[in-house]
Design a protein around this motif. Structure first.
Motif, PDB file in Angstrom:
ATOM      1  N   GLY A 107       0.814  -1.203   0.000  1.00 14.36           N
ATOM      2  CA  GLY A 107       0.000   0.000   0.000  1.00 14.36           C
ATOM      3  C   GLY A 107       0.846   1.251   0.000  1.00 14.36           C
ATOM      4  O   GLY A 107       1.514   1.532   1.009  1.00 14.36           O
ATOM      5  N   PRO A 108       0.846   2.048  -1.110  1.00 15.46           N
ATOM      6  CA  PRO A 108       1.582   3.317  -1.125  1.00 15.46           C
ATOM      7  C   PRO A 108       1.103   4.222   0.007  1.00 15.46           C
ATOM      8  O   PRO A 108      -0.076   4.200   0.380  1.00 15.46           O
ATOM      9  N   TYR A 109       1.999   5.022   0.546  1.00 15.74           N
ATOM     10  CA  TYR A 109       1.630   5.876   1.670  1.00 15.74           C
ATOM     11  C   TYR A 109       2.269   7.248   1.504  1.00 15.74           C
ATOM     12  O   TYR A 109       3.202   7.431   0.719  1.00 15.74           O
ATOM     13  N   GLU A 110       1.752   8.200   2.241  1.00 16.58           N
ATOM     14  CA  GLU A 110       2.308   9.548   2.220  1.00 16.58           C
ATOM     15  C   GLU A 110       3.616   9.555   3.006  1.00 16.58           C
ATOM     16  O   GLU A 110       3.641   9.199   4.190  1.00 16.58           O
ATOM     17  N   MET A 111       4.683   9.966   2.360  1.00 16.50           N
ATOM     18  CA  MET A 111       5.989   9.980   3.016  1.00 16.50           C
ATOM     19  C   MET A 111       6.270  11.288   3.745  1.00 16.50           C
ATOM     20  O   MET A 111       7.274  11.391   4.450  1.00 16.50           O
ATOM     21  N   TYR A 112       5.415  12.271   3.564  1.00 15.31           N
ATOM     22  CA  TYR A 112       5.493  13.523   4.326  1.00 15.31           C
ATOM     23  C   TYR A 112       4.213  13.690   5.134  1.00 15.31           C
ATOM     24  O   TYR A 112       3.135  13.253   4.720  1.00 15.31           O
ATOM     25  N   THR A 113       4.313  14.353   6.253  1.00 16.07           N
ATOM     26  CA  THR A 113       3.138  14.715   7.032  1.00 16.07           C
ATOM     27  C   THR A 113       2.454  15.918   6.373  1.00 16.07           C
ATOM     28  O   THR A 113       3.066  16.618   5.555  1.00 16.07           O
ATOM     29  N   PRO A 114       1.193  16.192   6.714  1.00 17.70           N
ATOM     30  CA  PRO A 114       0.545  17.394   6.184  1.00 17.70           C
ATOM     31  C   PRO A 114       1.331  18.670   6.478  1.00 17.70           C
ATOM     32  O   PRO A 114       1.401  19.573   5.638  1.00 17.70           O
ATOM     33  N   GLU A 115       1.931  18.751   7.657  1.00 16.79           N
ATOM     34  CA  GLU A 115       2.720  19.941   8.018  1.00 16.79           C
ATOM     35  C   GLU A 115       3.955  20.049   7.128  1.00 16.79           C
ATOM     36  O   GLU A 115       4.336  21.157   6.715  1.00 16.79           O
ATOM     37  N   GLU A 116       4.580  18.924   6.823  1.00 13.18           N
ATOM     38  CA  GLU A 116       5.761  18.946   5.952  1.00 13.18           C
ATOM     39  C   GLU A 116       5.391  19.329   4.527  1.00 13.18           C
ATOM     40  O   GLU A 116       6.122  20.080   3.853  1.00 13.18           O
ATOM     41  N   LEU A 117       4.247  18.853   4.046  1.00 14.64           N
ATOM     42  CA  LEU A 117       3.791  19.227   2.714  1.00 14.64           C
ATOM     43  C   LEU A 117       3.527  20.722   2.620  1.00 14.64           C
ATOM     44  O   LEU A 117       3.873  21.370   1.625  1.00 14.64           O
ATOM     45  N   GLU A 155      -4.759  24.176  -0.062  1.00 16.34           N
ATOM     46  CA  GLU A 155      -5.296  25.281   0.739  1.00 16.34           C
ATOM     47  C   GLU A 155      -4.158  25.962   1.500  1.00 16.34           C
ATOM     48  O   GLU A 155      -4.103  27.199   1.578  1.00 16.34           O
ATOM     49  N   ALA A 156      -3.239  25.153   2.027  1.00 21.17           N
ATOM     50  CA  ALA A 156      -2.055  25.712   2.697  1.00 21.17           C
ATOM     51  C   ALA A 156      -1.171  26.453   1.705  1.00 21.17           C
ATOM     52  O   ALA A 156      -0.578  27.490   2.032  1.00 21.17           O
ATOM     53  N   ALA A 157      -1.064  25.939   0.477  1.00 23.93           N
ATOM     54  CA  ALA A 157      -0.265  26.602  -0.554  1.00 23.93           C
ATOM     55  C   ALA A 157      -0.846  27.964  -0.910  1.00 23.93           C
ATOM     56  O   ALA A 157      -0.116  28.939  -1.125  1.00 23.93           O
TER      57      ALA A 157
END
Length: 490
Positions: A107-117, A155-157
């Motif tokens: 299962g592919p996963y997010e390698m960064y947290t939302p804060e890191e993104l 949205e953060a961007a």
């Protein structure tokens, strides 16, 4: 320089900037004005010419600088560049650039947290400003993502762009599939149509919610990821939505051998020919990079008004080049510029563009520095349908970059535009205005300490590199995936 102005704010009243050189716009093209003055009022340019005879709130003599339109980056990196790792480390399937079957199975996963993104986009946006880029269409890798980009990170961007003062076209990237490595050197496409269409729906909702924020600094685009990861249904609906929203679409195609082989296998044609077969080529489309485009592909681009986002630096690193800029111009293909790498040095990017074109056979007059400069300003503005960007003239947006032409490392100086492109880098950028707001001064941007951010970016990137074995065929250690240039000293 400009010390009395508040970083991150738009000065009240008229501001006059006197400079040794100004790239003014007159009669439909750029003109070089020597010992001139440009006057800003609110978000617009009021005047460009000899000393302004009217009243101003303040006047700055910037000295030996070149005042230029801010650059427009149609393929601006908005993550921490993993492609730098792979330039001299191949093949891609063995270096974490293609998901192995074992990674899919777990299962592919997010390698960064939302804060890191969120942080990496803010840091990347700051770097764009420091290199004289005032308008950007962000791009990021999906190799370290669970699937596509998310509305939350964009949205953060949008918040980051508004706070820093960068003009952006935003939309989370989406896709219907991807390539999977099932054996050494064996790549197979896998598709999930429903997931791709959901990504498109999410992107449309994002654009409807965010476009026009921060006084218009934030606008929307649709960004299907790479052509080989898209289906006809996804692209047909994307183009229909873009027409409804009146926004651009960016789609990477004609960019690499893996894509060309995948398109031949899936559709029996090149990517541009496939899109043309179902009416998906039009003048909203921005298509990086065209280095694999055939003569027929380029003729289709010209006939349908497609813009090529030319990114010479990132391709030259691996020995590839557009063939050629002069040919595209002769065919009438619209060309803008993209950096697509870190650092996002548009000045160096233009220099490599000149050199690469000449190595591909263009003469000194067929591809000259001013042709790349036009692409980085007027070409990008035309692609975005924004006649108020990419030029310094009364009524245009006050998006301005100031380059130091007295830098001791670029002496002696000749023509300032040629000296900038062929003898400097983006590190001579001294100040940037966006929408009349001072968004960068002497390497500093509002609300972000660049030295602290640089250390955080490196630590975040190092953590990502440590995860590369997870998504690399055979799961070799990092030292095998990316060996050092020289062996370590015993």
């Amino acid at each position: 320089m400009l010390e009395s102005l508040t970083l991150g704010a738009r000065p009240q009243g008229r501001t006059a900037l006197a400079a040794r050189w100004i790239v003014a716009h007159h009669g439909g093209s750029h003109r070089l004005l020597e010992h001139g003055e440009i006057v800003l009022e609110a978000d617009r340019i009021l005047y460009v010419g000899p000393r302004f005879p009217g009243e101003v709130a303040r006047r700055f003599d910037l000295g030996e600088v070149l005042v230029s339109p801010g650059f427009i980056d149609l393929d601006a990196l908005s993550d921490l560049d993993t492609t730098l790792l792979g330039v001299d480390c191949g093949p891609a399937w063995a270096k974490g650039r293609v998901w192995p079957q074992s990674y899919i199975d777990r299962g592919p996963y997010e390698m960064y947290t939302p804060e890191e993104l969120a942080f990496q986009k803010r840091f990347a946006f700051a770097q764009l400003l420091c290199n004289g880029i005032t308008s950007a269409l962000p791009i990021a890798s999906l190799f370290y993502r669970a699937w596509g980009e998310t509305v939350a990170e964009f949205e953060a961007a949008a918040e980051a762009a508004g706070e820093l003062g960068l003009r952006v076209w935003l939309g989370p990237a989406y896709r219907s599939g991807g390539m999977v490595c099932t054996a050494p050197g064996v790549l197979e496409p896998r598709f999930d149509e429903a997931r791709g269409l959901q990504g498109l729906d999410d992107a449309i909702a994002f654009v409807r919610a965010q476009a026009g924020r921060f006084g218009g600094l934030v606008q929307g685009m649709l960004a299907p990821d790479r052509v080989e990861t898209c289906t006809q249904t996804l692209l047909t609906r994307t183009m229909a939505a873009a027409a409804d929203l009146d926004i651009p679409v960016r789609l990477h195609m004609a960019q690499g051998l893996m894509e060309r082989q995948a398109m031949a296998r899936l559709h029996g044609s090149t990517a541009p020919q496939w899109l043309a077969s179902f009416g998906a080529l039009n003048d909203r489309l921005i298509a990086p990079h065209a280095v694999q485009a055939t003569a027929e592909d380029l003729a289709l681009y010209a006939a349908h008004g497609v813009t090529v986002a030319h990114c010479p630096l990132v391709f030259a690193r691996s020995g590839a080049a557009l063939n050629s800029l002069a040919k595209l111009r002769q065919l009438g293909v619209r060309v803008g510029m993209g950096t697509d790498t870190a650092p996002p040095d548009m000045v160096l990017n233009m220099a490599v563009g000149v050199m690469a074109a000449r190595l591909m056979g263009d003469s000194l007059t067929e591809t000259a520095p001013e042709h790349l400069f036009d692409a980085a300003t007027l070409g990008g503005a035309d692609a975005l349908r924004r006649a108020d960007l990419g030029r310094l003239m009364p009524g245009a947006k006050a998006d301005i970059a100031v380059f130091d032409m007295a830098d001791p490392l670029i002496a002696p100086r000749v023509d300032p535009v040629r000296s900038l492109i062929l003898g400097a880098t983006g590190r001579v950028t001294r100040a940037v205005f966006v929408d009349g707001r001072l968004s960068m001064r002497e390497g500093q941007v509002p609300g972000l300490d660049m030295a602290t951010a640089r250390a955080r970016a490196q630590a975040q990137f190092d953590r990502l590199v440590a995860k590369y074995p997870d998504r690399t065929w055979g799961h070799p250690p990092v030292g095998t995936i990316f060996p050092p240039a020289y062996p370590p000293l015993p």
